[in-house]
Scaffold this motif. Structure first.
Motif, PDB file in Angstrom:
ATOM      1  N   VAL A   1      12.782  -1.969   7.352  1.00  0.00           N
ATOM      2  CA  VAL A   1      11.769  -1.344   7.261  1.00  0.00           C
ATOM      3  C   VAL A   1      10.836  -0.335   7.431  1.00  0.00           C
ATOM      4  O   VAL A   1      11.641   0.855   8.228  1.00  0.00           O
ATOM      5  N   SER A   2      10.138   0.511   6.728  1.00  0.00           N
ATOM      6  CA  SER A   2       9.880   1.843   6.626  1.00  0.00           C
ATOM      7  C   SER A   2       8.731   1.900   6.785  1.00  0.00           C
ATOM      8  O   SER A   2       7.627   1.440   6.653  1.00  0.00           O
ATOM      9  N   LEU A   3       8.179   3.109   7.672  1.00  0.00           N
ATOM     10  CA  LEU A   3       6.210   3.485   8.174  1.00  0.00           C
ATOM     11  C   LEU A   3       6.148   4.199   7.648  1.00  0.00           C
ATOM     12  O   LEU A   3       7.173   5.252   7.540  1.00  0.00           O
TER      13      LEU A   3
ATOM     14  N   ARG B   1       6.125  12.142   6.874  1.00  0.00           N
ATOM     15  CA  ARG B   1       7.471  11.960   7.840  1.00  0.00           C
ATOM     16  C   ARG B   1       7.465  10.056   7.614  1.00  0.00           C
ATOM     17  O   ARG B   1       6.016   9.201   6.900  1.00  0.00           O
ATOM     18  N   ARG B   2       8.144   9.505   7.732  1.00  0.00           N
ATOM     19  CA  ARG B   2       9.148   8.309   7.797  1.00  0.00           C
ATOM     20  C   ARG B   2       9.845   7.961   8.670  1.00  0.00           C
ATOM     21  O   ARG B   2      10.656   8.347   8.918  1.00  0.00           O
ATOM     22  N   TRP B   3       9.212   6.500   9.232  1.00  0.00           N
ATOM     23  CA  TRP B   3      10.357   5.340  10.571  1.00  0.00           C
ATOM     24  C   TRP B   3      11.198   4.917  10.109  1.00  0.00           C
ATOM     25  O   TRP B   3       9.882   4.056   9.287  1.00  0.00           O
ATOM     26  N   ILE B   4      12.232   4.770   9.458  1.00  0.00           N
ATOM     27  CA  ILE B   4      12.786   3.196   9.360  1.00  0.00           C
ATOM     28  C   ILE B   4      13.395   2.542   9.976  1.00  0.00           C
ATOM     29  O   ILE B   4      14.746   3.278  10.917  1.00  0.00           O
ATOM     30  N   PHE B   5      13.079   1.262  10.107  1.00  0.00           N
ATOM     31  CA  PHE B   5      14.272   0.406  11.081  1.00  0.00           C
ATOM     32  C   PHE B   5      14.958  -0.217  10.940  1.00  0.00           C
ATOM     33  O   PHE B   5      14.547  -1.005   9.698  1.00  0.00           O
TER      34      PHE B   5
ATOM     35  N   TYR C   1      14.534   9.177  11.104  1.00  0.00           N
ATOM     36  CA  TYR C   1      14.073   9.577  11.315  1.00  0.00           C
ATOM     37  C   TYR C   1      14.290  10.443   9.900  1.00  0.00           C
ATOM     38  O   TYR C   1      14.956  11.813   9.724  1.00  0.00           O
ATOM     39  N   GLN C   2      12.922  10.263   9.192  1.00  0.00           N
ATOM     40  CA  GLN C   2      12.649  11.201   7.628  1.00  0.00           C
ATOM     41  C   GLN C   2      11.409  11.904   7.641  1.00  0.00           C
ATOM     42  O   GLN C   2      10.709  11.430   7.694  1.00  0.00           O
ATOM     43  N   PHE C   3      11.715  12.884   6.506  1.00  0.00           N
ATOM     44  CA  PHE C   3      10.456  13.900   6.482  1.00  0.00           C
ATOM     45  C   PHE C   3      10.740  14.829   5.251  1.00  0.00           C
ATOM     46  O   PHE C   3      11.926  14.833   4.690  1.00  0.00           O
TER      47      PHE C   3
ATOM     48  N   GLY D   1       0.297  -1.176   0.006  1.00  0.00           N
ATOM     49  CA  GLY D   1       0.164   0.111  -0.265  1.00  0.00           C
ATOM     50  C   GLY D   1       0.763   1.210  -0.002  1.00  0.00           C
ATOM     51  O   GLY D   1       1.735   1.174  -0.909  1.00  0.00           O
ATOM     52  N   LYS D   2       0.511   2.294   0.954  1.00  0.00           N
ATOM     53  CA  LYS D   2       1.341   3.452   0.739  1.00  0.00           C
ATOM     54  C   LYS D   2       1.809   3.736   2.371  1.00  0.00           C
ATOM     55  O   LYS D   2       2.442   4.914   2.052  1.00  0.00           O
ATOM     56  N   ARG D   3       1.480   2.318   3.103  1.00  0.00           N
ATOM     57  CA  ARG D   3       2.190   2.976   4.578  1.00  0.00           C
ATOM     58  C   ARG D   3       3.916   2.172   4.788  1.00  0.00           C
ATOM     59  O   ARG D   3       3.806   2.309   6.249  1.00  0.00           O
ATOM     60  N   VAL D   4       3.961   0.683   4.157  1.00  0.00           N
ATOM     61  CA  VAL D   4       4.679   0.482   4.825  1.00  0.00           C
ATOM     62  C   VAL D   4       5.735  -0.315   3.545  1.00  0.00           C
ATOM     63  O   VAL D   4       4.872  -0.582   2.560  1.00  0.00           O
TER      64      VAL D   4
END
Length: 822
Positions: free
Chosen positions: A747-749, A758-762, A818-820, A687-690
């Motif tokens: 994994v990018s949220l 915004r993105r949280w990347i683990f 954290y990306q924005f 989708g557009k979120r993960v």
């Protein structure tokens, strides 16, 4: 033998120089004169033809679309946009239907009646997640259609999507995942292309050479992915417009800045933070982009170091940081003229400062500062001009400087007189360039794409000098060397019917140093033949020449390597490479298979025991020149479109070296010879979120030289001499370490916000904690884990025991960032 050859060359040097210069000038005048006769040739044509030209850009970012395809629906006639987004297509008068396509973009079709020369500039909509059938139906820049082989194109979005060490995305590390390209070691961003060394890669940032592309002792590259528009790497089949290195060309183009809206993006990671801003200064006319990055390792460690200094009379402060700053501004003067000004500046610094705060006034107080600093500065001014609808010109002035400094400073304060004495030592090395270049694209018909031009580079080499400051300043070491490098080139991409296409060209380069003049004529040829609409065979030959060299004896990618020129004692490097292969495209999947054979002449190595810091001897007396050879096979399968993308790359290769005074004159494995290299890369978007991505790499172990014996030795007739260990080494690079393999995951949220995204990347580097070999160490006579030792008899017949120890560098390393965007 060397002296006789030099005397003979000097005898004919005057005539050779004059012939070479005259040939170069004649070639340049000939190819610059081609456009002057273009109009005359057109008047003789019985069928009236007109030219469609313009620029292709991204509708959202307004960035140039490089390599976009412009063609008829049948695909029989067409062209592609150049690195500035310009295209030109000449067709017969009448009704035409033009298809504009680019991978990852929605196809556009334009139908009209062509009665005169027409300008059509389009903005294309990004469509990265379109259905695969839609994209492949457009026949966008298919691999089997291109004459160019041995080329790799990477979009910055691919770089950002993959897992990264400590969360820092890296352009060069992504290139290491491609076939034919190897890394210099665990975590290193160095590139070794088809058996070549790091100095044999021409790395260009907006057309300017970057001489040191590493941060953090080689673990990160200097390129900020947020400021990059396009990345291209050529490892063979070089067109005539490229030259200066014998193994590869890495061409990185910066973004120009959005000319419609103000935007920004940035990130906060484990080791660094970065911010990019872009937008219009004058809408649709002038735009800018500025991007900055800095580590904060030193800032985070400072409180801890201060706490460790509590209660001590000696304060110690140590740290490391790097930063880089990229900026660009472009202005559209008219529909035919555009100017650009871009710059890059970056530095690394490692330092240790000490301050002895002694309360005893009878004892002098000392302050010391020591460390290592290195960095690049580049700048480019560019003018694009459309002379006619068929002739595009680009004039560029560039400046590049790389400098490294190892320093030590000491201040001594006399408590009785309160006077201060300063002692300092600096070891300086570097290279500085100033150059001018003119390049022209001439498209007389869909069957020809002619490129020609020339350049002049003024080099200043500082091959290493030590300056000492005390009561009397002292300077010793290498002196600066001033040189000139010239080149002219011409090539034509020729269409010979519906199935055969060739690229034929010639590149002539020359180098002037210390009264000597070297020159090399370099023919280039490539051909593609379509067996079917989806399958083609390709072949190429290229000769390359290189006049600058890198002296290195470090395994760690440290910036202590020296850039030195070809001289009257050191000859230019040359390479000859042939390659052949097949290219296939099927429903969005690309497959290529290539075989290559490359020979290299006058490659350099340090003599046995020579050191970069041996300033008592001239650097020219510390090096050897020999031969190199590399051959192998590469397989590359890639899926570019859809919600699941990625590639598989495999390399089977051999690489070796031959020097008269190394390894007893026998051929030996190159240090970075690896028999097998395999990389698997996958990116899946839900989708557009993960978004989930992963890479797995496998490589044969690196080659090293190991001792085979240890002997006692002493100086004869010296009664005070003590026995010393002498190590006897075996075959040079005759031992291969354990294989290397590693799995990285990310994994990018993703979440859309009112202000942007915004993105949280683990992520995790080396997920299953593989202890990969970094280097081998020797341990003697001391047991730690009870493992057996090998016994080697010394000179006195006593068995000496030793053991090889594998040293590994990185365990599993988790990261979060954290990306924005706004």
């Amino acid at each position: 033998m060397i002296k006789k050859r030099q005397i003979k060359m000097r005898a004919v040097q005057g005539n050779t120089n004059r012939v070479a210069v005259n040939a170069g000038i004649a070639a340049l005048l000939l190819f610059f004169a081609v456009p002057c006769f273009a109009g005359y040739g057109n008047q003789q044509q019985p069928v009236r033809k007109h030219t469609i030209s313009g620029y292709l850009r991204d509708s959202l970012t307004t960035e140039n679309l490089i390599g976009a395809t412009v063609h008829l629906p049948s695909g029989s006639l067409g062209t592609s946009s150049n690195r500035y987004g310009f295209y030109s297509l000449t067709l017969p008068e009448g009704e035409v239907e033009i298809v504009y396509s680019h991978v990852g973009y929605a196809t556009r079709v334009h139908s009209f009646t062509l009665r005169s020369d027409t300008v059509i500039s389009l903005s294309m909509n990004g469509a990265l997640w379109l259905d695969e059938v839609e994209v492949t139906a457009s026949k966008a820049d298919r691999i089997q259609d291109r004459t160019q082989m041995s080329a790799i194109h990477v979009h910055p979005a691919q770089v950002k999507a993959l897992p990264a060490l400590l969360g820092e995305v890296d352009v060069l590390k992504v290139l290491q995942l491609m076939p034919g390209i190897q890394s210099g070691g665990e975590g290193s961003s160095g590139l070794y292309v088809r058996g070549g060394g790091p100095d044999q890669n021409l790395i260009l940032l907006d057309g300017v050479p970057v001489y040191n592309a590493s941060h953090l002792f080689g673990f990160f590259s200097v390129f900020n992915a947020d400021a990059i528009n396009n990345i291209e790497l050529l490892k063979g089949g070089f067109p005539a417009r490229h030259g200066g290195r014998v193994s590869s060309v890495i061409d990185i183009n910066m973004k120009e800045g959005n000319s419609q809206q103000f935007h920004g993006e940035g990130s906060l990671g484990v080791v660094a933070a970065k911010l990019t801003l872009e937008g219009p200064i004058v809408k649709d006319r002038t735009s800018f982009i500025v991007s900055a990055r800095r580590t904060y390792i030193d800032l985070l460690a400072r409180p801890l170091i201060k706490a460790m200094n509590e209660g001590s009379t000696t304060n110690v402060m140590a740290g490391y940081y790097f930063y880089d700053l990229t900026a660009k501004i472009n202005h559209r003067i008219s529909s035919r003229d555009r100017i650009y000004l871009s710059a890059y500046m970056g530095d690394d610094k490692f330092y240790v400062d000490t301050d002895n705060e002694n309360d005893d006034y009878s004892v002098s107080r000392f302050k010391n500062s020591a460390g290592l600093k290195w960095g690049n500065i580049t700048a480019a001014f560019r003018w694009n001009h459309i002379f006619t609808n068929r002739i595009f010109g680009n004039t560029t002035l560039t400046y590049s400087r790389y400098r490294m400094n190892i320093f030590s400073k000491l201040w001594e304060t006399d408590p009785l007189t309160n006077t201060e004495q300063y002692y300092g030592m600096d070891y300086l090395t570097g290279i500085e360039d100033l150059s001018g270049r003119m390049a022209f694209d001439y498209l007389p018909s869909p069957n020809h794409y002619v490129r020609f031009g020339g350049s002049l580079i003024y080099h200043v080499f500082n091959p290493g000098a030590i300056g000492m400051t005390a009561e009397i300043p002292i300077d010793f070491g290498g002196k600066k060397i001033f040189t000139y490098e010239y080149d002219v080139y011409a090539e034509d991409d020729i269409r010979l019917g519906d199935r055969l296409k060739t690229n034929v060209g010639v590149h002539w380069s020359a180098f002037s140093v210390r009264g000597r003049f070297y020159h090399v004529l370099q023919p280039r040829m490539a051909a593609r033949y379509l067996l079917t609409d989806e399958l083609s065979v390709k072949a190429s030959y290229s000769r390359m020449a290189q006049y600058v060299h890198l002296l290195t004896n470090s395994n760690l990618g440290l910036p202590t390597d020296l850039w030195v020129p070809t001289t009257d004692l050191l000859r230019p490097q040359r390479s000859d490479q042939v390659a052949a292969g097949i290219a296939h495209n099927f429903r969005g999947y690309e497959l290529s298979l290539e075989g290559y054979y490359k020979t290299m002449r006058n490659v350099i190595e340090y003599k046995e025991g020579a050191s970069v810091f041996d300033v008592h001897n001239q650097w020219e007396d510390k090096v050897l020149q020999g031969e190199g050879r590399s051959y192998g096979m590469e397989v590359f399968a890639q899926k570019k479109t859809g919600t699941f993308t990625g590639w598989i790359g495999y390399t089977l290769s051999w690489s070796d070296r031959l020097f008269d005074d190394l390894n007893q004159g026998r051929r030996f494995n190159y240090k970075y010879d690896r028999r097998h290299d395999l990389s698997v890369v996958a990116v899946k978007r839900f989708g557009k979120r993960v978004e989930i991505s992963g890479t797995w790499v496998f490589g044969s172990g690196g080659c090293i030289t190991l001792p085979v014996g240890i002997y006692d030795a002493y100086t004869p007739f010296d009664v005070n001499a003590q026995m010393k260990d002498v190590i006897a080494y075996g075959e040079r690079n005759g031992y291969r370490m354990a294989p290397y393999h590693r799995l990285d995951l990310s994994v990018s949220l993703i979440r859309k916000k009112r202000w942007g995204e915004r993105r949280w990347i683990f992520g995790a580097y080396n997920v299953y904690n593989r202890k990969n070999p970094y280097y081998m160490d020797i341990e003697t006579n001391t047991r730690y884990d009870g493992s057996p030792y090998s016994s080697v008899p010394d000179g006195g017949g006593v068995a000496r025991q030793y053991r090889y120890m594998q040293i590994s560098l990185f365990p599993v390393i988790p990261s979060v960032s954290y990306q924005f965007k706004f």
